[in-house]
Write an enzyme that holds these catalytic residues in place. Structure first.
Site, mmCIF file in Angstrom:
data_model
loop_
_atom_site.group_PDB
_atom_site.id
_atom_site.type_symbol
_atom_site.label_atom_id
_atom_site.label_comp_id
_atom_site.label_asym_id
_atom_site.label_seq_id
_atom_site.Cartn_x
_atom_site.Cartn_y
_atom_site.Cartn_z
ATOM 1 N N CYS A 1 17.614 57.326 57.666
ATOM 2 C CA CYS A 1 18.103 58.939 57.804
ATOM 3 C C CYS A 1 16.969 59.143 56.324
ATOM 4 C CB CYS A 1 19.388 58.727 57.625
ATOM 5 S SG CYS A 1 20.346 58.017 56.587
ATOM 6 N N CYS B 1 24.193 52.126 54.113
ATOM 7 C CA CYS B 1 23.269 53.272 54.144
ATOM 8 C C CYS B 1 24.290 53.905 52.714
ATOM 9 C CB CYS B 1 22.641 54.123 54.976
ATOM 10 S SG CYS B 1 22.132 55.833 55.069
ATOM 11 N N HIS C 1 33.410 39.197 48.546
ATOM 12 C CA HIS C 1 32.604 40.053 48.157
ATOM 13 C C HIS C 1 31.251 40.382 48.295
ATOM 14 C CE1 HIS C 1 35.530 38.769 43.680
ATOM 15 N NE2 HIS C 1 35.877 40.203 44.517
HETATM 16 P P1 OAD Z 1 32.220 32.600 37.156
HETATM 17 O O1 OAD Z 1 31.282 32.179 37.093
HETATM 18 O O2 OAD Z 1 33.495 33.929 37.057
HETATM 19 O O3 OAD Z 1 33.361 30.761 37.126
HETATM 20 C C1 OAD Z 1 32.400 30.251 37.638
HETATM 21 C C2 OAD Z 1 33.448 28.509 37.671
HETATM 22 O O4 OAD Z 1 32.821 27.627 38.306
HETATM 23 C C3 OAD Z 1 33.952 28.621 36.331
HETATM 24 O O5 OAD Z 1 35.813 27.923 36.652
HETATM 25 C C4 OAD Z 1 32.994 27.226 36.227
HETATM 26 O O6 OAD Z 1 33.955 26.270 34.851
HETATM 27 C C5 OAD Z 1 32.544 26.583 37.797
HETATM 28 N N1 OAD Z 1 31.568 25.701 37.330
HETATM 29 C C6 OAD Z 1 30.393 25.947 37.412
HETATM 30 N N2 OAD Z 1 29.571 24.576 37.915
HETATM 31 C C7 OAD Z 1 30.912 23.653 38.487
HETATM 32 C C8 OAD Z 1 30.171 23.390 39.599
HETATM 33 N N3 OAD Z 1 29.365 22.779 39.498
HETATM 34 N N4 OAD Z 1 31.799 22.707 40.532
HETATM 35 C C9 OAD Z 1 32.821 23.073 40.203
HETATM 36 N N5 OAD Z 1 32.644 24.071 39.438
HETATM 37 C C10 OAD Z 1 31.555 25.163 38.092
HETATM 38 O O7 OAD Z 1 32.625 33.169 39.136
HETATM 39 P P2 OAD Z 1 33.227 33.722 40.033
HETATM 40 O O8 OAD Z 1 34.618 33.067 39.557
HETATM 41 O O9 OAD Z 1 33.282 33.088 41.668
HETATM 42 O O10 OAD Z 1 32.222 39.123 41.927
HETATM 43 O O11 OAD Z 1 33.729 35.095 39.474
HETATM 44 C C11 OAD Z 1 34.470 35.992 40.473
HETATM 45 C C12 OAD Z 1 33.932 37.213 40.398
HETATM 46 O O12 OAD Z 1 33.041 37.864 39.606
HETATM 47 C C13 OAD Z 1 32.359 37.067 41.105
HETATM 48 O O13 OAD Z 1 32.142 37.522 43.296
HETATM 49 C C14 OAD Z 1 31.586 38.599 41.157
HETATM 50 C C15 OAD Z 1 31.517 38.147 39.830
HETATM 51 O O14 OAD Z 1 31.728 39.295 38.916
HETATM 52 C C16 OAD Z 1 31.682 40.591 41.895
HETATM 53 O O15 OAD Z 1 30.114 40.652 41.313
HETATM 54 C C17 OAD Z 1 32.005 42.065 41.967
#
Ligand code: OAD
Length: 237
Positions: free
Chosen positions: A147, A124, A116
């Site tokens: 630019c 830019c 990501h």
């Molecule tokens: P999420 O916020 O969707 O999920 C975070 C996960 O981490 C959850 O399943 C929690 O249970 C878990 N969690 C929280 N604290 C933890 C800890 N200390 N140890 C282990 N697990 C823990 O985040 P992502 O799955 O990364 O995309 O989200 C995916 C994408 O959605 C991101 O990259 C972003 C977002 O929209 C973009 O911005 C394109």
């Protein structure tokens, strides 16, 4: 289950790891969907899409500038450090992250495939020149390129494709690893989440480390429930 996971680690020759926001939670970086998650307070379509940027680049940049300031104040946690140590001692190791915070790199991980993008990169909107800009706070919002055109955050927004080389490397790792470790992701955002069943179908053992169940927990042979910053150091000790 930790001894079983350690056994799998010791038997693995090719290891791939997919991380999400949960791995940085113990550093103090908010996740997206959990309690206190960014998408519980903010609407992604107002801040993380091309349409939002076209409508109000100042608002979008103010939000990214706030996140950059927050991330600049925190440090990698023992979970990040454990993954850097695992890379050092594994003959074949691939770290794939959905995180844009750069904490894996700061913990010493050398090769990180960022699906990501990075919150520290800017691009830019006209000439597409891409650079690192880690000034916090940014002196001008929205920032401009030499630019004269607007510069945007070097992250992937909703509706945008993933960086092709990073995705291909991630896919290759998922299909060829014998152990796939999934850490701190809600496994709801595709195509990143698709790497998990992809690795399973290719025959890899799957370990999931998360505080709670996810839609893809059923694919994991081992689900370790708890904090990444506590479980990962135990796995590599
Ligand atoms: P999420 O916020 O969707 O999920 C975070 C996960 O981490 C959850 O399943 C929690 O249970 C878990 N969690 C929280 N604290 C933890 C800890 N200390 N140890 C282990 N697990 C823990 O985040 P992502 O799955 O990364 O995309 O989200 C995916 C994408 O959605 C991101 O990259 C972003 C977002 O929209 C973009 O911005 C394109």
């Amino acid at each position: 289950m930790i001894p079983q996971a350690k056994q799998w680690l010791s038997e693995a020759r090719r290891i791939a790891v997919l991380t999400g926001a949960g791995v940085s939670a113990e550093s103090g970086v908010p996740t997206f969907r959990g309690p206190g998650g960014l998408w519980r307070t903010y609407r992604p379509e107002e801040l993380a899409t091309q349409g939002a940027f076209a409508r109000d680049p100042k608002l979008v940049w103010e939000w990214y500038d706030w996140r950059r300031s927050l991330i600049a104040r925190v440090d990698p946690n023992p979970g990040h450090s454990a993954l850097a140590a695992l890379e050092d001692r594994s003959p074949e190791f691939t770290l794939i992250t959905q995180n844009v915070d750069g904490l894996h790199e700061r913990a010493g991980s050398r090769r990180v495939h960022r699906l990501h993008g990075s919150i520290w990169r800017v691009r830019c909107t006209e000439c597409c020149a891409e650079t690192t800009d880690d000034r916090v706070p940014l002196p001008e919002i929205p920032p401009r390129c030499g630019c004269g055109a607007l510069v945007r955050p070097g992250v992937v927004w909703f509706g945008e494709p993933l960086p092709a080389t990073e995705w291909m490397a991630a896919e290759r790792a998922a299909k060829t690893c014998d152990l796939f470790i999934v850490v701190g992701t809600s496994a709801q955002v595709y195509p990143a989440a698709a790497l998990i069943p992809m690795a399973a179908q290719a025959g890899a053992r799957i370990i999931e480390i998360n505080m709670e169940d996810t839609p893809l927990s059923g694919v994991a042979g081992l689900s370790l429930r708890g904090k990444a910053g506590e479980i990962l150091p135990q796995l590599i000790s």
